[in-house]
Design a protein around this motif. Structure first.
Motif, PDB file in Angstrom:
ATOM      1  N   LEU A 156       0.842  -1.192   0.000  1.00 21.15           N
ATOM      2  CA  LEU A 156       0.000   0.000   0.000  1.00 21.15           C
ATOM      3  C   LEU A 156       0.880   1.246   0.000  1.00 21.15           C
ATOM      4  N   SER A 157       0.583   2.193  -0.895  1.00 25.56           N
ATOM      5  CA  SER A 157       1.376   3.423  -0.963  1.00 25.56           C
ATOM      6  C   SER A 157       0.565   4.665  -0.597  1.00 25.56           C
ATOM      7  N   ALA A 158      -0.762   4.615  -0.749  1.00 26.20           N
ATOM      8  CA  ALA A 158      -1.619   5.745  -0.375  1.00 26.20           C
ATOM      9  C   ALA A 158      -2.968   5.203   0.089  1.00 26.20           C
ATOM     10  N   GLY A 159      -3.401   5.617   1.280  1.00 18.75           N
ATOM     11  CA  GLY A 159      -4.644   5.084   1.867  1.00 18.75           C
ATOM     12  C   GLY A 159      -5.916   5.651   1.291  1.00 18.75           C
ATOM     13  N   GLY A 160      -5.834   6.802   0.631  1.00 17.34           N
ATOM     14  CA  GLY A 160      -7.016   7.387   0.016  1.00 17.34           C
ATOM     15  C   GLY A 160      -8.080   7.805   1.018  1.00 17.34           C
ATOM     16  N   THR A 161      -9.278   8.068   0.522  1.00 15.81           N
ATOM     17  CA  THR A 161     -10.410   8.488   1.360  1.00 15.81           C
ATOM     18  C   THR A 161     -11.711   7.905   0.823  1.00 15.81           C
ATOM     19  N   GLY A 162     -12.702   7.786   1.712  1.00 16.09           N
ATOM     20  CA  GLY A 162     -14.046   7.380   1.307  1.00 16.09           C
ATOM     21  C   GLY A 162     -14.256   5.893   1.119  1.00 16.09           C
ATOM     22  N   TYR A 163     -13.344   5.075   1.616  1.00 16.09           N
ATOM     23  CA  TYR A 163     -13.438   3.624   1.425  1.00 16.09           C
ATOM     24  C   TYR A 163     -14.102   2.932   2.610  1.00 16.09           C
ATOM     25  N   ASP A 197      -8.793  -7.326  -1.675  1.00 14.15           N
ATOM     26  CA  ASP A 197      -9.588  -7.174  -0.454  1.00 14.15           C
ATOM     27  C   ASP A 197      -8.972  -6.036   0.342  1.00 14.15           C
ATOM     28  N   ILE A 198      -9.805  -5.131   0.826  1.00 15.74           N
ATOM     29  CA  ILE A 198      -9.274  -3.980   1.562  1.00 15.74           C
ATOM     30  C   ILE A 198      -9.902  -3.882   2.953  1.00 15.74           C
ATOM     31  N   VAL A 199      -9.128  -3.320   3.867  1.00 14.14           N
ATOM     32  CA  VAL A 199      -9.616  -2.967   5.200  1.00 14.14           C
ATOM     33  C   VAL A 199      -9.468  -1.456   5.321  1.00 14.14           C
ATOM     34  N   ALA A 200     -10.576  -0.784   5.693  1.00 20.23           N
ATOM     35  CA  ALA A 200     -10.553   0.669   5.852  1.00 20.23           C
ATOM     36  C   ALA A 200     -10.917   1.031   7.287  1.00 20.23           C
ATOM     37  N   ASN A 201     -10.361   2.123   7.785  1.00 20.34           N
ATOM     38  CA  ASN A 201     -10.690   2.560   9.138  1.00 20.34           C
ATOM     39  C   ASN A 201     -11.951   3.427   9.133  1.00 20.34           C
ATOM     40  N   THR A 202     -12.325   3.950  10.293  1.00 18.42           N
ATOM     41  CA  THR A 202     -13.568   4.718  10.423  1.00 18.42           C
ATOM     42  C   THR A 202     -13.517   6.038   9.668  1.00 18.42           C
ATOM     43  N   GLY A 204     -12.406   6.144   6.622  1.00 15.05           N
ATOM     44  CA  GLY A 204     -12.470   5.799   5.207  1.00 15.05           C
ATOM     45  C   GLY A 204     -11.135   5.642   4.528  1.00 15.05           C
ATOM     46  N   VAL A 205     -10.077   5.554   5.332  1.00 20.63           N
ATOM     47  CA  VAL A 205      -8.729   5.389   4.780  1.00 20.63           C
ATOM     48  C   VAL A 205      -8.374   3.904   4.729  1.00 20.63           C
ATOM     49  N   GLY A 222       6.635  -2.891  -9.887  1.00 20.81           N
ATOM     50  CA  GLY A 222       6.710  -1.442 -10.022  1.00 20.81           C
ATOM     51  C   GLY A 222       5.427  -0.807 -10.517  1.00 20.81           C
ATOM     52  N   ASP A 223       4.489  -1.596 -11.018  1.00 19.95           N
ATOM     53  CA  ASP A 223       3.206  -1.043 -11.461  1.00 19.95           C
ATOM     54  C   ASP A 223       2.502  -0.332 -10.306  1.00 19.95           C
ATOM     55  N   LEU A 224       1.997   0.878 -10.564  1.00 24.30           N
ATOM     56  CA  LEU A 224       1.216   1.621  -9.583  1.00 24.30           C
ATOM     57  C   LEU A 224      -0.260   1.418  -9.914  1.00 24.30           C
ATOM     58  N   VAL A 225      -1.008   0.889  -8.952  1.00 26.42           N
ATOM     59  CA  VAL A 225      -2.396   0.494  -9.185  1.00 26.42           C
ATOM     60  C   VAL A 225      -3.321   1.275  -8.256  1.00 26.42           C
ATOM     61  N   THR A 226      -4.463   1.712  -8.790  1.00 21.76           N
ATOM     62  CA  THR A 226      -5.456   2.458  -8.019  1.00 21.76           C
ATOM     63  C   THR A 226      -6.605   1.542  -7.612  1.00 21.76           C
ATOM     64  N   ILE A 227      -7.045   1.673  -6.379  1.00 20.49           N
ATOM     65  CA  ILE A 227      -8.178   0.883  -5.880  1.00 20.49           C
ATOM     66  C   ILE A 227      -9.469   1.628  -6.195  1.00 20.49           C
ATOM     67  N   ALA A 228     -10.371   0.984  -6.935  1.00 16.33           N
ATOM     68  CA  ALA A 228     -11.653   1.592  -7.289  1.00 16.33           C
ATOM     69  C   ALA A 228     -12.531   1.712  -6.039  1.00 16.33           C
ATOM     70  N   SER A 229     -13.716   2.335  -6.223  1.00 19.23           N
ATOM     71  CA  SER A 229     -14.652   2.652  -5.137  1.00 19.23           C
ATOM     72  C   SER A 229     -14.056   3.751  -4.279  1.00 19.23           C
ATOM     73  N   GLY A 230     -14.702   4.087  -3.172  1.00 20.38           N
ATOM     74  CA  GLY A 230     -14.238   5.207  -2.371  1.00 20.38           C
ATOM     75  C   GLY A 230     -14.117   6.446  -3.250  1.00 20.38           C
ATOM     76  N   ASN A 231     -13.089   7.221  -3.035  1.00 23.97           N
ATOM     77  CA  ASN A 231     -12.823   8.379  -3.889  1.00 23.97           C
ATOM     78  C   ASN A 231     -11.764   8.067  -4.949  1.00 23.97           C
TER      79      ASN A 231
END
Length: 225
Positions: free
Chosen positions: A109-116, A135-140, A142-143, A159-168
């Motif tokens: 994981l490189s960035a936790g994002g928001t809204g997940y 499969d993701i685990v998010a805190n209260t 949304g990170v 080295g591929d940088l991948v974005t997790i859909a959903s959330g923001n």
């Protein structure tokens, strides 16, 4: 009952002695595709930059481990850090943990994002491949705090940088290595004279596109030059 106890204790003593004999002397060995591989000759050479190369030669093929330093700890293989890699050569075949395209094995994981929210089989985008779900685990808040591979997809590269859909859609992770090229080398002891540790790897031959797997690898008190 006494006879059974005697046989049981004898078996323990025999096993203990056998292990003692094996590891009282330098050794370099492992299981390659399920068969015992044991070097008949070996060496460890330290470079000017501080890296170390451990080589083992056997009739069943040669193994080489390249490590970026002699510091204790674990190095992950098959990543974009090409200072750490393993290779196995047998006849005309040359298997290595270099960069290749395959299904995803290990991510970070490189960035936790928001809204997940905590979810399974979440779609992803980005990278050179397709079909990767996590499969993701998010805190209260949304990170995303944890991400695990569920469906490994195909044709990704380290080295591929991948974005997790959903959330923001702003949580991201990096592909560390892939199924056809991965592993670990752990240095457990280095005293300036000898080096010891363990290893495992999956390596591929770029010509035949075949892989070879090594498990339960050990290098023990290999003299360092």
């Amino acid at each position: 009952m006494k006879k059974f106890l005697f046989l049981f204790l004898s078996a323990i003593v025999f096993t203990s002695c056998e292990k003692s004999v094996e590891f009282n002397n330098p050794a370099f060995q492992g299981l390659i595709d399920g068969s015992v591989w044991k070097a008949t000759s070996f060496s460890a050479t330290k470079s000017v930059s501080g890296g170390i190369t451990i080589k083992g030669i056997a009739a069943a093929g040669n193994v080489e481990l390249n490590i970026n330093s002699t510091a204790l700890g674990t190095r992950v293989l098959g990543t974009t850090n090409t200072s750490n890699f393993a290779s196995y050569t047998l006849n005309a075949f040359n298997y290595t943990t270099g960069i290749t395209s395959s299904s995803v094995n290990k991510i970070a994981l490189s960035a936790g994002g928001t809204g997940y929210t905590t979810s399974s089989l979440v779609l992803t985008s980005g990278g050179l491949g397709s079909g990767l779900k996590v499969d993701i685990v998010a805190n209260t808040n949304g990170v995303v705090t944890s991400v695990l591979v569920n469906a490994p997809g195909n044709n990704y590269r380290a080295g591929d940088l991948v974005t997790i859909a959903s959330g923001n859609a702003n949580a991201k992770f990096v592909v560390q290595n892939v199924v056809n090229s991965n592993g670990e080398v752990t240095i457990t002891q280095y005293d300036g004279v000898t080096i010891s540790g363990n290893f495992k790897f999956t390596a591929y031959d770029a010509v035949t596109e075949k892989t070879v797997g090594c498990q339960n690898g050990i290098f023990y008190k290999i003299p360092v030059n």
